[in-house]
Each structure stands twice: as C-alpha cells, then as structure tokens.
Design a protein around this motif. Structure first.
Motif, PDB file in Angstrom:
ATOM      1  N   LEU A 140       5.883   3.672   8.053  1.00  0.00           N
ATOM      2  CA  LEU A 140       5.995   2.226   7.844  1.00  0.00           C
ATOM      3  C   LEU A 140       7.221   1.669   8.564  1.00  0.00           C
ATOM      4  O   LEU A 140       7.144   0.627   9.235  1.00  0.00           O
ATOM      5  N   ASP A 158       0.686   4.186  -2.765  1.00  0.00           N
ATOM      6  CA  ASP A 158       0.392   5.572  -2.395  1.00  0.00           C
ATOM      7  C   ASP A 158       1.433   6.541  -2.946  1.00  0.00           C
ATOM      8  O   ASP A 158       1.114   7.700  -3.223  1.00  0.00           O
ATOM      9  N   PRO A 176       4.745   8.622   4.739  1.00  0.00           N
ATOM     10  CA  PRO A 176       4.260   7.233   4.794  1.00  0.00           C
ATOM     11  C   PRO A 176       5.393   6.210   4.923  1.00  0.00           C
ATOM     12  O   PRO A 176       5.230   5.163   5.575  1.00  0.00           O
ATOM     13  N   VAL A 177       6.524   6.485   4.291  1.00  0.00           N
ATOM     14  CA  VAL A 177       7.669   5.575   4.392  1.00  0.00           C
ATOM     15  C   VAL A 177       8.214   5.599   5.808  1.00  0.00           C
ATOM     16  O   VAL A 177       8.514   4.556   6.400  1.00  0.00           O
ATOM     17  N   GLN A 203       0.819  -1.205   0.000  1.00  0.00           N
ATOM     18  CA  GLN A 203       0.000   0.000   0.000  1.00  0.00           C
ATOM     19  C   GLN A 203       0.858   1.262   0.000  1.00  0.00           C
ATOM     20  O   GLN A 203       0.533   2.249  -0.677  1.00  0.00           O
ATOM     21  N   THR A 204       1.975   1.232   0.718  1.00  0.00           N
ATOM     22  CA  THR A 204       2.873   2.392   0.729  1.00  0.00           C
ATOM     23  C   THR A 204       3.430   2.661  -0.663  1.00  0.00           C
ATOM     24  O   THR A 204       3.495   3.809  -1.108  1.00  0.00           O
TER      25      THR A 204
END
Length: 317
Positions: A50, A25, A46-47, A21-22
């Motif tokens: 995660l 995105d 987002p990274v 998903q990352t």
C-alpha cells in the motif's frame, strides 16, 4: 413503504478504500499461532505494498501512515521492522506508532521515539512524513512552539502547502494546544491567502474558527452560550468565502483528507446560515461523516443527518 437509510460511514480511513481494505485484511483473527499464521507472505506485506503504491503523494502518505499506526495490530509493524530494519516505510510507520504512545510511557520512551523519527528522516530524506511524526510527538510533550517551528519547516520545505503539516501547526498554535487565539488566527489567515489556488490550506481559517469555538465551549457555561455568535461575525463570512472561492469551487482534485475538510465546511455553513452553499458541501460529503466538528453539537450524528437530509432533499421513501 419506509426504507432504511444507508448507515453513515464514520471511519479514520475516510473514503480511502485501499486503506480500508488493508485494515480489514490485517484485523486480528482467532488464530492459534498469532496474526499471519499459515501465510505464505509476511503479515506486513499488504502494508508495504500500500505504501509503495502511494509513492510520492505526500499528502496521502501522511494520511495512510497515521491511520495505519492507529489501526494496525502492533505485531504487524514490529515484525516489519524486525524483518527489514532499514526499510524506510517500516521506519516511518514505527515513528508514528512510537510518537503516539511514548508520552504515556515516560522520558526514555520519548527519547527512543525521537530517535526513530530521525532515523526515518535519514532513510527517507525527501519525505515530510517523519517530520510530522516528530511534530506530533513534540505537541504531545508540550514542547514550546518556538522549538517546534523548525521541525514544521523541515516538513513544508519538502512538501510546500502540505495540508497535514499546516493543520498540525494550527493545532499547536491553538489555545487548546500550546498557543493563543491571535497567533492561531493570524497563522491561518496568512497561510490561506498565500496558498496556491485550489489548495485545501484555503480552509485553514475556517478550521481555526472551529477550533476557537471548541475552545470557548470548553470554558465556562457563559462562554459556551456565546459560541454560536462566532459564525455571525463579518470576518467569519470572509473566511468561508475564501474557502469556497479558493478551494471548494476550484477544479482541484480531491486530496486524501478532503472528507474532513468537507465536514468542517458543511458544519461552518450550517452555523453561518448559508443553506445553498451547505447543500453543495453535503452533496460531496455523502455518507462520510467525521466526528469532529459535529461533536460540538448535541447528538452529532442526528445533527449531521438532519442538516444533510434537509438541505439535499434526502427523505425516507
């Protein structure tokens, strides 16, 4: 009425859905002002989230960082290190990115990548991942095995029986890398029998035999013709039995790259004519095929589907 079978899932992130998903995105989009235009948070957030969520799961961290380094738009990592130059996670990701591309860019790039790996190691002193980036860089630059062993030792001292570390050293010792068949096989056997019960390192001799077959098939046509015979040797049966009893049939939780190991095991079991065991491996694999080792066969996807469907009873209905 015939129904279309679900497509195979062949992707570097394997069955890691948060990682998948990352990547989705942050896939580049047609934006006039570049990736992240109009966002209220940095494109790299987002990274960062995660990797924060991954915590000290060193096995999954190595998998995620390696896949992110290959799959993210370059601007994401560049902006992250520009915004947070001392962030350990950003440095680790940058170490993997630079280690992958530096050998093609020349000596100066290799030296910079080496320094980035060491900076990441200082920023994350308990993390084996920067040492894996450095080991990969050394492999790409054909550094002799004797000089690579201390770097590998730094990784396994921080995370004993780290799956990725053992597979990287196996690649190093391979005749397709910088080693020889006896060294590769001895390393794999010793590691497998010393590894704790439930460790995926128990599969290492089977992975080494796959590597041996790949090496033989890359040689003369006559050598390739005899490659299938490797699976009929008594020692091959012992290697498979070790993988089954010390890893596959244990209660160990799935590790980050279990899909890869299950594909290797399923491939070996089909080559060794052990359909009952292969069926169990295919049941765990499901739709998650990996290119290797099926690329050792003609029409890899067709071969995978054939064996999976034949052994698990999947049919078009």
């Amino acid at each position: 009425m015939l129904r279309r079978r679900p497509p195979l899932l062949i992707r570097p992130e394997l069955d890691d859905d948060p990682l998948h998903q990352t990547l989705l995105d942050l896939r580049p989009t047609q934006q006039l002002h570049g990736l992240g235009a109009g966002r209220t948070s940095p494109a790299w957030e987002p990274v960062a989230e995660l990797l924060r969520a991954t915590g000290r799961d060193w096995d999954r961290r190595a998998h995620r960082v390696a896949v992110l380094a290959r799959g993210l738009p370059a601007v994401v990592g560049e902006r992250w290190t520009a915004d947070r130059p001392d962030d350990g996670d950003a440095l680790v990701l940058r170490a993997f990115v630079e280690s992958a591309r530096a050998p093609a860019e020349g000596h100066s790039a290799v030296r910079r990548a080496e320094q980035t790996c060491l900076r990441a190691a200082v920023a994350c002193p308990e993390d084996p991942t920067p040492w894996l980036a450095l080991l990969s860089l050394m492999h790409s630059c054909a550094v002799p095995v004797r000089d690579a062993v201390p770097v590998w030792t730094q990784a396994v001292n921080r995370a004993p029986w780290h799956r990725t570390a053992y597979h990287l050293m196996l690649r190093y010792l391979s005749p397709r890398g910088h080693g020889a068949v006896p060294d590769m096989m001895d390393f794999a056997w010793q590691a497998a029998f010393q590894a704790p019960h439930g460790s995926p390192v128990a599969l290492l001799p089977v992975a080494a035999r796959v590597e041996l077959v790949a090496h033989r098939q890359g040689q003369t046509h006559l050598a390739a013709l005899g490659a299938s015979g490797h699976w009929n040797e008594p020692r091959a049966g012992q290697e498979i039995d070790t993988a089954l009893s010390r890893w596959f049939h244990t209660a160990a939780a799935p590790h980050a790259e279990a899909v890869i190991d299950l594909n290797v095991l399923a491939f070996a079991l089909t080559r060794a004519h052990r359909p009952a065991d292969a069926a169990l491996a295919f049941q765990r694999v499901g739709r998650h095929m990996t290119r290797h080792p099926w690329d050792l066969l003609p029409e890899p996807e067709r071969a995978f589907r054939y064996w999976r469907d034949q052994l698990t009873g999947h049919r078009r209905t």
